[in-house]
Design a protein around this motif. Sequence first.
Motif, PDB file in Angstrom:
ATOM      1  N   ASN A 144      12.206 -54.882  33.048  1.00 39.79           N
ATOM      2  CA  ASN A 144      11.483 -53.642  33.122  1.00 39.79           C
ATOM      3  C   ASN A 144       9.948 -53.839  32.883  1.00 39.79           C
ATOM      4  O   ASN A 144       9.038 -53.319  33.587  1.00 39.79           O
ATOM      5  N   SER A 145       9.465 -54.591  31.819  1.00 42.16           N
ATOM      6  CA  SER A 145       8.281 -54.649  31.494  1.00 42.16           C
ATOM      7  C   SER A 145       7.445 -55.631  32.540  1.00 42.16           C
ATOM      8  O   SER A 145       6.379 -55.262  32.976  1.00 42.16           O
ATOM      9  N   ILE A 146       8.049 -56.569  33.023  1.00 40.38           N
ATOM     10  CA  ILE A 146       7.405 -57.373  34.218  1.00 40.38           C
ATOM     11  C   ILE A 146       7.308 -56.416  35.444  1.00 40.38           C
ATOM     12  O   ILE A 146       6.233 -56.426  36.125  1.00 40.38           O
ATOM     13  N   ALA A 147       8.328 -55.499  35.772  1.00 40.67           N
ATOM     14  CA  ALA A 147       8.708 -54.761  36.951  1.00 40.67           C
ATOM     15  C   ALA A 147       7.302 -53.678  36.921  1.00 40.67           C
ATOM     16  O   ALA A 147       6.486 -53.311  37.714  1.00 40.67           O
ATOM     17  N   GLY A 190       1.754 -52.027  38.378  1.00 40.17           N
ATOM     18  CA  GLY A 190       0.289 -51.379  38.136  1.00 40.17           C
ATOM     19  C   GLY A 190       0.111 -51.219  36.565  1.00 40.17           C
ATOM     20  O   GLY A 190      -0.891 -50.822  36.417  1.00 40.17           O
ATOM     21  N   ALA A 191       0.938 -51.583  35.579  1.00 37.06           N
ATOM     22  CA  ALA A 191       0.733 -51.174  34.438  1.00 37.06           C
ATOM     23  C   ALA A 191      -0.074 -52.445  33.940  1.00 37.06           C
ATOM     24  O   ALA A 191      -0.134 -53.654  34.285  1.00 37.06           O
ATOM     25  N   GLY A 192      -0.919 -52.195  33.093  1.00 35.95           N
ATOM     26  CA  GLY A 192      -1.914 -53.202  32.387  1.00 35.95           C
ATOM     27  C   GLY A 192      -1.642 -53.483  31.156  1.00 35.95           C
ATOM     28  O   GLY A 192      -2.152 -54.493  30.536  1.00 35.95           O
ATOM     29  N   VAL A 193      -0.527 -52.863  30.473  1.00 38.86           N
ATOM     30  CA  VAL A 193      -0.235 -53.180  28.972  1.00 38.86           C
ATOM     31  C   VAL A 193       1.136 -52.809  28.717  1.00 38.86           C
ATOM     32  O   VAL A 193       1.784 -51.917  29.440  1.00 38.86           O
ATOM     33  N   VAL A 194       1.920 -53.556  28.047  1.00 44.48           N
ATOM     34  CA  VAL A 194       3.329 -53.572  27.712  1.00 44.48           C
ATOM     35  C   VAL A 194       3.301 -53.592  26.270  1.00 44.48           C
ATOM     36  O   VAL A 194       2.750 -54.235  25.483  1.00 44.48           O
ATOM     37  N   ASP A 195       4.208 -52.747  25.675  1.00 49.15           N
ATOM     38  CA  ASP A 195       4.657 -52.541  24.293  1.00 49.15           C
ATOM     39  C   ASP A 195       5.789 -53.367  24.125  1.00 49.15           C
ATOM     40  O   ASP A 195       6.858 -53.507  24.650  1.00 49.15           O
ATOM     41  N   GLY A 196       5.808 -53.905  22.746  1.00 54.18           N
ATOM     42  CA  GLY A 196       6.767 -54.711  21.999  1.00 54.18           C
ATOM     43  C   GLY A 196       6.871 -54.810  20.855  1.00 54.18           C
ATOM     44  O   GLY A 196       5.866 -54.356  20.202  1.00 54.18           O
ATOM     45  N   ALA A 197       7.971 -55.089  20.029  1.00 55.93           N
ATOM     46  CA  ALA A 197       7.889 -54.996  18.494  1.00 55.93           C
ATOM     47  C   ALA A 197       8.488 -56.350  18.084  1.00 55.93           C
ATOM     48  O   ALA A 197       9.529 -56.747  18.750  1.00 55.93           O
ATOM     49  N   LEU A 198       8.206 -56.935  16.848  1.00 60.58           N
ATOM     50  CA  LEU A 198       8.772 -58.277  16.489  1.00 60.58           C
ATOM     51  C   LEU A 198      10.182 -58.193  16.325  1.00 60.58           C
ATOM     52  O   LEU A 198      10.905 -57.102  15.726  1.00 60.58           O
ATOM     53  N   MET A 249       5.687 -63.660  29.845  1.00 58.25           N
ATOM     54  CA  MET A 249       4.467 -63.409  30.390  1.00 58.25           C
ATOM     55  C   MET A 249       3.452 -64.292  30.348  1.00 58.25           C
ATOM     56  O   MET A 249       2.353 -64.336  31.074  1.00 58.25           O
ATOM     57  N   ARG A 250       3.373 -64.923  29.316  1.00 57.20           N
ATOM     58  CA  ARG A 250       2.450 -66.049  28.878  1.00 57.20           C
ATOM     59  C   ARG A 250       0.991 -65.520  29.061  1.00 57.20           C
ATOM     60  O   ARG A 250       0.156 -66.057  29.939  1.00 57.20           O
ATOM     61  N   PRO A 251       0.513 -64.541  28.426  1.00 56.19           N
ATOM     62  CA  PRO A 251      -0.793 -64.152  28.565  1.00 56.19           C
ATOM     63  C   PRO A 251      -1.854 -65.324  27.970  1.00 56.19           C
ATOM     64  O   PRO A 251      -1.434 -66.416  27.549  1.00 56.19           O
ATOM     65  N   ASP A 252      -2.908 -65.272  28.666  1.00 58.17           N
ATOM     66  CA  ASP A 252      -4.042 -66.315  28.906  1.00 58.17           C
ATOM     67  C   ASP A 252      -4.255 -66.960  27.181  1.00 58.17           C
ATOM     68  O   ASP A 252      -4.577 -68.036  27.223  1.00 58.17           O
ATOM     69  N   TRP A 253      -3.987 -66.229  26.239  1.00 56.51           N
ATOM     70  CA  TRP A 253      -4.331 -66.337  24.902  1.00 56.51           C
ATOM     71  C   TRP A 253      -3.292 -67.235  24.182  1.00 56.51           C
ATOM     72  O   TRP A 253      -3.403 -67.972  22.960  1.00 56.51           O
ATOM     73  N   LEU A 254      -2.162 -67.203  24.894  1.00 54.42           N
ATOM     74  CA  LEU A 254      -0.997 -67.580  24.181  1.00 54.42           C
ATOM     75  C   LEU A 254      -0.890 -69.151  24.212  1.00 54.42           C
ATOM     76  O   LEU A 254      -0.645 -69.725  25.338  1.00 54.42           O
ATOM     77  N   THR A 276      -1.787 -56.244  38.698  1.00 52.21           N
ATOM     78  CA  THR A 276      -2.220 -57.011  37.478  1.00 52.21           C
ATOM     79  C   THR A 276      -1.363 -58.160  37.452  1.00 52.21           C
ATOM     80  O   THR A 276      -0.263 -58.199  37.527  1.00 52.21           O
ATOM     81  N   PRO A 277      -2.015 -59.410  37.189  1.00 47.81           N
ATOM     82  CA  PRO A 277      -1.250 -60.605  37.205  1.00 47.81           C
ATOM     83  C   PRO A 277      -0.481 -60.540  35.797  1.00 47.81           C
ATOM     84  O   PRO A 277      -0.988 -60.058  34.921  1.00 47.81           O
TER      85      PRO A 277
END
Length: 312
Positions: free
Chosen positions: A220-223, A228-236, A261-266, A4-5
């Motif tokens: 760790n989230s980027i790793a 192969g992970a498509g989703v990562v969790d985070g909290a404010l 990570m700069r998702p496309d919508w950000l 996953t990019p």
Amino acid sequence: MTQTPITAARLRDVTLRDGLQLTGKLLSTDRKVALARQLFAAGVPELEIGSMARGDLVPPMANTLGVIEALTPQELERSWVWVATPRHIEKAAAAGAKNFQYCLSVSDAHNQANIGRTTDTSLAAMPDAVALTREAGGRIQLCLATSFTCPFDGQVDPDRVVQIANDPRAEGAADIVICDTLGQAHPGQVSSLISRVAAETPRREIVFHGHDTWGAGVTNSIAAVLAGAGVVDGALGGLGGCPFAPGASGNTATEDLLFAMRPDWLTPAAFAQIVRESEALLDDLGEPNRSKARQGARSKAPAFEWVLPASR
């Protein structure tokens, strides 16, 4: 599995569940609903909106049913509720919930402390949980807490994680959530386990749920995404932690994950909105803001487009 990019990985904000579990001040139903809508409006694609844990044991979750009832069907399509029993799903579905994170611990000791039963007992009930989810027209995730370490037993054998992921009683789960509950994993461990889950278990979307206890949450989230992970969790603001896991601290900060990570919508404007919401929430709660990206956003470097204007 195709990698996953980084920019294509989705963020699920878990502030309203894992983020609030240990806070001393409680949030009203209206405040929770308003926060959910603010995060959706900013562009966050998915939220964890609460837990069906007993309100007397986890008071910040006592009004979860009210939150579910207040959200629209369209909002609930993008929302997840933490559950540990089929009865939890019955109650949440009756309120309108569609998506359920069915959680059990890889470690028996933590499952007993967190849910009050053995891991096998939780697994044995999952077929009923899957059936109820199908009746509700929703989705269910298999969520594996303590996938790396247990606060009572120490290191967790990766083979045990793979074994549970392959258990036929978990068939029907749309996704699998691999949790670094204590934030003690390092990137090599995360990459190895996520790769094994991707290669050796039924094809499901993989979610990585990390904590930042030892400062490796973003790494760790980027790793996990690269493995192969498509989703990562985070909290404010890095809020959170498990009330039944000594040594657990806050989640990986949503702001830090988004900036890295700069998702496309950000966009810088969307990021600024999320930073402001985070600051307002943590001020309301009287909690420290642990996000490094938020610190950067308030720095004196106005030529950098991600820095917020000083007057705002």
